[in-house]
Enzyme design. Sequence first.
Site, PDB file in Angstrom:
ATOM      1  N   HIS A   1      -1.030  -4.220   3.806  1.00 28.43           N
ATOM      2  CA  HIS A   1      -1.446  -4.601   5.170  1.00 28.43           C
ATOM      3  C   HIS A   1      -2.067  -3.446   5.957  1.00 28.43           C
ATOM      4  O   HIS A   1      -2.598  -3.646   7.024  1.00 28.43           O
ATOM      5  CB  HIS A   1      -0.291  -5.262   5.943  1.00 28.43           C
ATOM      6  CG  HIS A   1       0.765  -4.337   6.448  1.00 28.43           C
ATOM      7  ND1 HIS A   1       1.680  -4.718   7.417  1.00 28.43           N
ATOM      8  CD2 HIS A   1       1.072  -3.060   6.134  1.00 28.43           C
ATOM      9  CE1 HIS A   1       2.492  -3.721   7.674  1.00 28.43           C
ATOM     10  NE2 HIS A   1       2.153  -2.702   6.914  1.00 28.43           N
TER      11      HIS A   1
ATOM     12  N   TRP B   1      14.989  -0.891   5.627  1.00 25.15           N
ATOM     13  CA  TRP B   1      15.612  -1.174   4.322  1.00 25.15           C
ATOM     14  C   TRP B   1      17.122  -1.281   4.405  1.00 25.15           C
ATOM     15  O   TRP B   1      17.751  -1.874   3.519  1.00 25.15           O
ATOM     16  CB  TRP B   1      15.150  -0.163   3.273  1.00 25.15           C
ATOM     17  CG  TRP B   1      13.658  -0.197   3.164  1.00 25.15           C
ATOM     18  CD1 TRP B   1      12.801   0.851   3.293  1.00 25.15           C
ATOM     19  CD2 TRP B   1      12.830  -1.350   2.955  1.00 25.15           C
ATOM     20  NE1 TRP B   1      11.495   0.431   3.178  1.00 25.15           N
ATOM     21  CE2 TRP B   1      11.491  -0.917   2.976  1.00 25.15           C
ATOM     22  CE3 TRP B   1      13.069  -2.708   2.757  1.00 25.15           C
ATOM     23  CZ2 TRP B   1      10.413  -1.798   2.805  1.00 25.15           C
ATOM     24  CZ3 TRP B   1      12.013  -3.579   2.593  1.00 25.15           C
ATOM     25  CH2 TRP B   1      10.709  -3.127   2.619  1.00 25.15           C
TER      26      TRP B   1
ATOM     27  N   ASP C   1      -2.639  10.837  -4.418  1.00 18.47           N
ATOM     28  CA  ASP C   1      -3.402   9.911  -3.584  1.00 18.47           C
ATOM     29  C   ASP C   1      -3.578   8.628  -4.392  1.00 18.47           C
ATOM     30  O   ASP C   1      -4.211   8.653  -5.459  1.00 18.47           O
ATOM     31  CB  ASP C   1      -4.764  10.552  -3.275  1.00 18.47           C
ATOM     32  CG  ASP C   1      -5.677   9.651  -2.461  1.00 18.47           C
ATOM     33  OD1 ASP C   1      -5.422   8.423  -2.410  1.00 18.47           O
ATOM     34  OD2 ASP C   1      -6.655  10.159  -1.902  1.00 18.47           O
ATOM     35  N   PHE C   2      -3.035   7.522  -3.899  1.00 16.82           N
ATOM     36  CA  PHE C   2      -3.073   6.318  -4.739  1.00 16.82           C
ATOM     37  C   PHE C   2      -4.476   5.724  -4.909  1.00 16.82           C
ATOM     38  O   PHE C   2      -4.674   4.849  -5.732  1.00 16.82           O
ATOM     39  CB  PHE C   2      -2.025   5.272  -4.356  1.00 16.82           C
ATOM     40  CG  PHE C   2      -1.980   4.761  -2.938  1.00 16.82           C
ATOM     41  CD1 PHE C   2      -3.124   4.491  -2.209  1.00 16.82           C
ATOM     42  CD2 PHE C   2      -0.733   4.484  -2.364  1.00 16.82           C
ATOM     43  CE1 PHE C   2      -3.057   3.969  -0.923  1.00 16.82           C
ATOM     44  CE2 PHE C   2      -0.654   3.961  -1.067  1.00 16.82           C
ATOM     45  CZ  PHE C   2      -1.819   3.710  -0.344  1.00 16.82           C
TER      46      PHE C   2
ATOM     47  N   GLN D   1      -3.429   0.387  14.560  1.00 20.80           N
ATOM     48  CA  GLN D   1      -2.923   1.599  13.905  1.00 20.80           C
ATOM     49  C   GLN D   1      -3.424   1.811  12.474  1.00 20.80           C
ATOM     50  O   GLN D   1      -3.152   2.851  11.886  1.00 20.80           O
ATOM     51  CB  GLN D   1      -1.383   1.556  13.876  1.00 20.80           C
ATOM     52  CG  GLN D   1      -0.764   1.680  15.261  1.00 20.80           C
ATOM     53  CD  GLN D   1       0.688   2.096  15.204  1.00 20.80           C
ATOM     54  OE1 GLN D   1       1.567   1.326  15.523  1.00 20.80           O
ATOM     55  NE2 GLN D   1       0.959   3.312  14.786  1.00 20.80           N
TER      56      GLN D   1
HETATM   57  C1  LIG Z   1       3.351   1.459   5.991  1.00 17.19           C
HETATM   58  S1  LIG Z   1       3.940   2.707   4.955  1.00 17.19           S
HETATM   59  C2  LIG Z   1       5.092   1.832   3.922  1.00 17.19           C
HETATM   60  C3  LIG Z   1       6.146   2.735   3.334  1.00 17.19           C
HETATM   61  C4  LIG Z   1       7.197   2.020   2.500  1.00 17.19           C
HETATM   62  N1  LIG Z   1       6.613   1.307   1.394  1.00 17.19           N
HETATM   63  C5  LIG Z   1       8.007   1.089   3.371  1.00 17.19           C
HETATM   64  O1  LIG Z   1       7.723  -0.105   3.415  1.00 17.19           O
HETATM   65  O2  LIG Z   1       8.928   1.577   4.043  1.00 17.19           O
HETATM   66  C6  LIG Z   1       2.601   3.010   3.858  1.00 17.19           C
HETATM   67  C7  LIG Z   1       2.883   4.119   2.873  1.00 17.19           C
HETATM   68  O3  LIG Z   1       1.702   4.353   2.093  1.00 17.19           O
HETATM   69  C8  LIG Z   1       1.556   5.750   1.933  1.00 17.19           C
HETATM   70  N2  LIG Z   1       0.148   6.078   1.678  1.00 17.19           N
HETATM   71  C9  LIG Z   1      -0.900   5.881   2.516  1.00 17.19           C
HETATM   72  N3  LIG Z   1      -2.035   6.302   1.959  1.00 17.19           N
HETATM   73  C10 LIG Z   1      -1.705   6.802   0.744  1.00 17.19           C
HETATM   74  C11 LIG Z   1      -2.456   7.386  -0.300  1.00 17.19           C
HETATM   75  N4  LIG Z   1      -3.791   7.529  -0.204  1.00 17.19           N
HETATM   76  N5  LIG Z   1      -1.800   7.772  -1.416  1.00 17.19           N
HETATM   77  C12 LIG Z   1      -0.452   7.616  -1.523  1.00 17.19           C
HETATM   78  N6  LIG Z   1       0.314   7.056  -0.549  1.00 17.19           N
HETATM   79  C13 LIG Z   1      -0.310   6.662   0.563  1.00 17.19           C
HETATM   80  C14 LIG Z   1       2.035   6.306   3.240  1.00 17.19           C
HETATM   81  O4  LIG Z   1       2.339   7.684   3.169  1.00 17.19           O
HETATM   82  C15 LIG Z   1       3.235   5.436   3.523  1.00 17.19           C
HETATM   83  O5  LIG Z   1       4.406   5.957   2.969  1.00 17.19           O
END
Ligand SMILES: C[S@@+](CC[C@H](N)C(=O)[O-])C[C@H]1O[C@@H](n2cnc3c(N)ncnc32)[C@H](O)[C@@H]1O
Length: 351
Positions: free
Chosen positions: A261, A169, A242-243, A312
């Site tokens: 992705h 970012w 948890d989303f 991953q």
């Molecule tokens: C690849 S990272 C992207 C982070 C950020 N948006 C960026 O682009 O820098 C995916 C994000 O989704 C979050 N995430 C994954 N599963 C999740 C869930 N079940 N509930 C909430 N957040 C989640 C992870 O903790 C992580 O911060």
Amino acid sequence: MADAAAGDPGDGDFRLLMDYAHGFMVSQVLFTASDLGLFEALAPGPLETAAVARALGSSPRGTRLLLDACAGLGLVRAEPGRGGGGPAFTLTRLSRLFLLVGSPLSQRSMLRYLAGTTARCWGELGGAVREGRSQYARAVGVATREPFVAIYRSSAERLLFMRALQDTWSVYGARVLTAFDLSGFRVICDVGGGSGALAAACARLHPTSSVSVFDTHDVIATARAHFRRPRGDPPIRFLGGDFFRSPLPRADLYILARVLHDWTDADAARLLGRIGRAGGRGSALLLVEAVLTPGGRGPARALLLSLTMLLQTRGRERTEAEFRAMAAAAGFTRFQRRPTGGDLEVMLARK
Ligand SMILES: C[S@@+](CC[C@H](N)C(=O)[O-])C[C@H]1O[C@@H](n2cnc3c(N)ncnc32)[C@H](O)[C@@H]1O
């Protein structure tokens, strides 16, 4: 009859093949020079090999060969030395901007993450292709199909992953957030927003909007503990959950950066559906992702990122048509896409 250029070492195809075959060495030079602190050693000014070796605690022979390789790759520059010990080496624009720890555009956490977990997973690419799934068990000894259980397998790894993603970012944040006029959105939520770096940049651009980050409880706790914002920055709110299961906050604009992705089509649709239901009638979605060309044939770096997703996560990169259809299925039917000039693109979908 054989191709006229076949057997000629200047053959373009042969050179391309050799570039590809040796690509891992380029990454390794970059990772090793970074890890040894070579760029920090050169930050104060040009140094000859012996001085660099003293600063790094490394052998003069190995240091000289590494410096020469770095010079060949444009990571440092060689200039005439004064002490009779060969050339002096100095930083280039690339290394000064992006490779120094602590510089505003530093990508060093990203490099550490790529050199560690990602490179180890890539070592298991054959297994991933055969089995069609992530390779954490072989690569890092964590047997799970839940990507974020493996990614966050220790608090140190969680912190490194968050720092690595945050590095992006510093380069892309403003591009992503100004690709569209977001000033009309009063309540903005960055879903899966990690450290909050993008949300913080958004709050700086739109200080009268209320900006929040929604991420897992552990990530939110880590963001609060380790990612302090400069004094005077507009506040952002951190929401843990948890989303896929927890209630999502109501917002006018939901940002999803590098989130879709990570997931299968079904999981991505489930998440988008939940966001569609949480948002009001005029709500919108800002997607930030690599976008494949129609038919999914390129660009090459996005296709490599898709393999990283295989190794991953459970996901892959997608085409604009796929993003458009997924957003529409969740109620976000008015879709626009803008490039940023880099690997990530921005798509705004409104209800
Ligand atoms: C690849 S990272 C992207 C982070 C950020 N948006 C960026 O682009 O820098 C995916 C994000 O989704 C979050 N995430 C994954 N599963 C999740 C869930 N079940 N509930 C909430 N957040 C989640 C992870 O903790 C992580 O911060």
